[in-house]
Motif scaffolding. Structure first.
Motif, PDB file in Angstrom:
ATOM      1  N   THR A   1      -4.389   8.324  -2.523  1.00  0.00           N
ATOM      2  CA  THR A   1      -4.295   9.258  -3.648  1.00  0.00           C
ATOM      3  C   THR A   1      -3.809  10.629  -3.212  1.00  0.00           C
ATOM      4  OG1 THR A   1      -6.610   9.938  -3.404  1.00  0.00           O
ATOM      5  CG2 THR A   1      -6.163   8.057  -4.843  1.00  0.00           C
ATOM      6  N   GLU A   2      -3.784  10.907  -1.931  1.00  0.00           N
ATOM      7  CA  GLU A   2      -3.295  12.193  -1.438  1.00  0.00           C
ATOM      8  C   GLU A   2      -1.808  12.141  -1.145  1.00  0.00           C
ATOM      9  OE1 GLU A   2      -5.693  13.106   1.917  1.00  0.00           O
ATOM     10  OE2 GLU A   2      -7.552  13.305   0.770  1.00  0.00           O
ATOM     11  N   ASN A   3      -1.198  10.970  -1.389  1.00  0.00           N
ATOM     12  CA  ASN A   3       0.240  10.795  -1.142  1.00  0.00           C
ATOM     13  C   ASN A   3       0.878  10.049  -2.305  1.00  0.00           C
ATOM     14  OD1 ASN A   3       2.708  10.865   0.227  1.00  0.00           O
ATOM     15  ND2 ASN A   3       2.256   9.003   1.392  1.00  0.00           N
ATOM     16  N   SER A   4       0.674  10.594  -3.518  1.00  0.00           N
ATOM     17  CA  SER A   4       1.285  10.060  -4.748  1.00  0.00           C
ATOM     18  C   SER A   4       0.928   8.600  -4.976  1.00  0.00           C
ATOM     19  CB  SER A   4       2.809  10.216  -4.708  1.00  0.00           C
ATOM     20  OG  SER A   4       3.174  11.578  -4.554  1.00  0.00           O
ATOM     21  N   ASN A   5      -0.312   8.221  -4.639  1.00  0.00           N
ATOM     22  CA  ASN A   5      -0.791   6.848  -4.821  1.00  0.00           C
ATOM     23  C   ASN A   5       0.100   5.819  -4.130  1.00  0.00           C
ATOM     24  OD1 ASN A   5      -3.165   7.299  -6.292  1.00  0.00           O
ATOM     25  ND2 ASN A   5      -2.016   7.535  -8.200  1.00  0.00           N
ATOM     26  N   SER A   6       0.613   6.177  -2.972  1.00  0.00           N
ATOM     27  CA  SER A   6       1.409   5.216  -2.206  1.00  0.00           C
ATOM     28  C   SER A   6       0.524   4.055  -1.762  1.00  0.00           C
ATOM     29  CB  SER A   6       2.035   5.891  -0.992  1.00  0.00           C
ATOM     30  OG  SER A   6       1.028   6.380  -0.120  1.00  0.00           O
ATOM     31  N   ILE A   7       1.118   2.886  -1.675  1.00  0.00           N
ATOM     32  CA  ILE A   7       0.366   1.685  -1.295  1.00  0.00           C
ATOM     33  C   ILE A   7       0.157   1.672   0.216  1.00  0.00           C
ATOM     34  CG2 ILE A   7       0.359  -0.831  -1.262  1.00  0.00           C
ATOM     35  CD1 ILE A   7       2.038  -0.775  -3.795  1.00  0.00           C
ATOM     36  N   GLU A   8      -1.106   1.735   0.622  1.00  0.00           N
ATOM     37  CA  GLU A   8      -1.442   1.693   2.039  1.00  0.00           C
ATOM     38  C   GLU A   8      -1.639   0.270   2.529  1.00  0.00           C
ATOM     39  OE1 GLU A   8      -1.858   4.311   4.400  1.00  0.00           O
ATOM     40  OE2 GLU A   8      -0.640   5.246   2.837  1.00  0.00           O
ATOM     41  N   LYS A   9      -2.286  -0.565   1.704  1.00  0.00           N
ATOM     42  CA  LYS A   9      -2.543  -1.946   2.080  1.00  0.00           C
ATOM     43  C   LYS A   9      -2.447  -2.834   0.852  1.00  0.00           C
ATOM     44  CE  LYS A   9      -5.646  -0.982   5.978  1.00  0.00           C
ATOM     45  NZ  LYS A   9      -6.998  -1.202   6.550  1.00  0.00           N
ATOM     46  N   THR A  10      -1.955  -4.045   1.061  1.00  0.00           N
ATOM     47  CA  THR A  10      -1.916  -5.077   0.030  1.00  0.00           C
ATOM     48  C   THR A  10      -2.662  -6.293   0.547  1.00  0.00           C
ATOM     49  OG1 THR A  10       0.233  -4.320  -0.793  1.00  0.00           O
ATOM     50  CG2 THR A  10      -0.439  -6.545  -1.404  1.00  0.00           C
ATOM     51  N   TYR A  11      -3.520  -6.866  -0.290  1.00  0.00           N
ATOM     52  CA  TYR A  11      -4.322  -8.016   0.118  1.00  0.00           C
ATOM     53  C   TYR A  11      -3.896  -9.244  -0.679  1.00  0.00           C
ATOM     54  CZ  TYR A  11      -7.335  -4.407   2.135  1.00  0.00           C
ATOM     55  OH  TYR A  11      -7.826  -3.347   2.863  1.00  0.00           O
ATOM     56  N   LEU A  12      -3.625 -10.334   0.029  1.00  0.00           N
ATOM     57  CA  LEU A  12      -3.273 -11.601  -0.588  1.00  0.00           C
ATOM     58  C   LEU A  12      -4.356 -12.622  -0.269  1.00  0.00           C
ATOM     59  CD1 LEU A  12       0.532 -11.771   0.309  1.00  0.00           C
ATOM     60  CD2 LEU A  12      -0.502 -10.938  -1.807  1.00  0.00           C
ATOM     61  N   TYR A  13      -4.641 -13.513  -1.227  1.00  0.00           N
ATOM     62  CA  TYR A  13      -5.741 -14.443  -1.080  1.00  0.00           C
ATOM     63  C   TYR A  13      -5.276 -15.870  -1.354  1.00  0.00           C
ATOM     64  CZ  TYR A  13      -8.515 -10.171  -1.527  1.00  0.00           C
ATOM     65  OH  TYR A  13      -9.040  -8.916  -1.354  1.00  0.00           O
ATOM     66  N   ALA A  14      -5.939 -16.806  -0.720  1.00  0.00           N
ATOM     67  CA  ALA A  14      -5.739 -18.233  -0.979  1.00  0.00           C
ATOM     68  C   ALA A  14      -7.100 -18.908  -0.859  1.00  0.00           C
ATOM     69  CB  ALA A  14      -4.749 -18.856   0.002  1.00  0.00           C
ATOM     70  N   ASN A  15      -7.529 -19.577  -1.927  1.00  0.00           N
ATOM     71  CA  ASN A  15      -8.846 -20.208  -1.957  1.00  0.00           C
ATOM     72  C   ASN A  15      -9.964 -19.224  -1.623  1.00  0.00           C
ATOM     73  OD1 ASN A  15      -7.773 -22.777  -2.599  1.00  0.00           O
ATOM     74  ND2 ASN A  15      -7.348 -23.167  -0.434  1.00  0.00           N
ATOM     75  N   GLY A  16      -9.809 -17.975  -2.100  1.00  0.00           N
ATOM     76  CA  GLY A  16     -10.829 -16.976  -1.907  1.00  0.00           C
ATOM     77  C   GLY A  16     -10.837 -16.306  -0.555  1.00  0.00           C
ATOM     78  N   GLN A  17      -9.881 -16.667   0.323  1.00  0.00           N
ATOM     79  CA  GLN A  17      -9.818 -16.094   1.668  1.00  0.00           C
ATOM     80  C   GLN A  17      -8.624 -15.158   1.788  1.00  0.00           C
ATOM     81  OE1 GLN A  17     -12.241 -16.745   3.962  1.00  0.00           O
ATOM     82  NE2 GLN A  17     -13.228 -17.946   2.362  1.00  0.00           N
ATOM     83  N   VAL A  18      -8.826 -14.025   2.499  1.00  0.00           N
ATOM     84  CA  VAL A  18      -7.735 -13.099   2.746  1.00  0.00           C
ATOM     85  C   VAL A  18      -6.729 -13.734   3.701  1.00  0.00           C
ATOM     86  CG1 VAL A  18      -7.099 -10.836   3.629  1.00  0.00           C
ATOM     87  CG2 VAL A  18      -9.216 -11.104   2.349  1.00  0.00           C
ATOM     88  N   LEU A  19      -5.450 -13.680   3.340  1.00  0.00           N
ATOM     89  CA  LEU A  19      -4.412 -14.233   4.217  1.00  0.00           C
ATOM     90  C   LEU A  19      -4.045 -13.235   5.299  1.00  0.00           C
ATOM     91  CD1 LEU A  19      -2.073 -15.874   1.558  1.00  0.00           C
ATOM     92  CD2 LEU A  19      -3.843 -16.962   2.960  1.00  0.00           C
TER      93      LEU A  19
END
Length: 224
Positions: A206-224
């Motif tokens: 939020t201190e950098n124009s809401n730039s995306i720092e991390k993206t999380y992807l899931y498969a069967n409830g587990q983080v890829l």
């Protein structure tokens, strides 16, 4: 099992209990509890031999032993080669299972509790004080300069130690959606519900124009 294509780890089991492992390919470590009586009938580790070899190579071998009471609480542990001497620690407990004293190499620490059976401090070899609010949440931790503040739902809101500070915020469902850290800045979490559990999809700065720092992807409830 191969680790980083160099380090090999070999595991040995008996009755689904780990009795030995060793590593090869770099600094090596071995653990052996395959002898008679090393693991008792309740699956508790009683004794083992450990060996550490660095790339010098220099090897250190030591034997460890453990003893337990009828509740399977650890009451004694030894290591026969800590800086070429034997290290020993003994524990004593109250009838309700709370630790009463710890004696490490003849230096004793005594622990105290409040009427709610929460530890309030220790004196002797170790010395610290703990404080709790009326809901059972810790207000002051082992480090006396640290303080913890909670919201009406019992979730941590603020934590600080010396000049370091963390602030947390939650949505109406109790999911954490915002975090400020004096070390890492402010982050906003975009949360979704998968089944009955919340999952974080994005972490925004939020201190950098809401730039995306991390993206999380899931498969069967587990983080890829």
């Amino acid at each position: 099992m191969s680790i980083n294509h160099r380090l090999q780890r070999h595991l040995t089991y008996k009755d689904n209990l780990l009795t030995a492992f060793e590593t090869t390919g770099g600094p090596t470590f071995s653990f052996n509890a395959a002898g008679s009586g090393d693991i008792d009938g309740l699956g508790r580790l009683q004794a083992a031999t450990e060996k550490l070899t660095d790339t010098t190579p220099s090897t250190v071998t030591y034997n460890v032993t453990y003893d337990y009471d009828m509740r399977s609480q650890l009451i004694d542990a030894t290591n026969d080669n800590i800086d070429s001497s034997t290290w020993d620690v003994d524990y004593a407990y109250y009838n309700n299972g709370d630790i009463n004293t710890k004696t490490e190499d003849s230096t004793a620490t005594t622990y105290t509790y409040n009427s709610g059976n929460q530890m309030t401090g220790a004196s002797g070899g170790d010395s610290f004080s703990l404080d709790w609010d009326e809901n059972g949440n810790m207000k002051v931790g082992v480090v006396s300069e640290s303080t913890l503040v909670y919201n009406w739902d019992g979730k941590l809101r603020n934590a600080n130690y010396d000049a370091k500070l963390i602030k947390l915020r939650y949505d109406p469902m109790g999911n954490r959606i915002w975090k400020y850290s004096s070390e890492a800045g402010t982050r906003k979490h975009i949360v979704d519900i998968a089944g009955d559990l919340p999952v974080i999809l994005l972490e925004l700065d939020t201190e950098n124009s809401n730039s995306i720092e991390k993206t999380y992807l899931y498969a069967n409830g587990q983080v890829l």
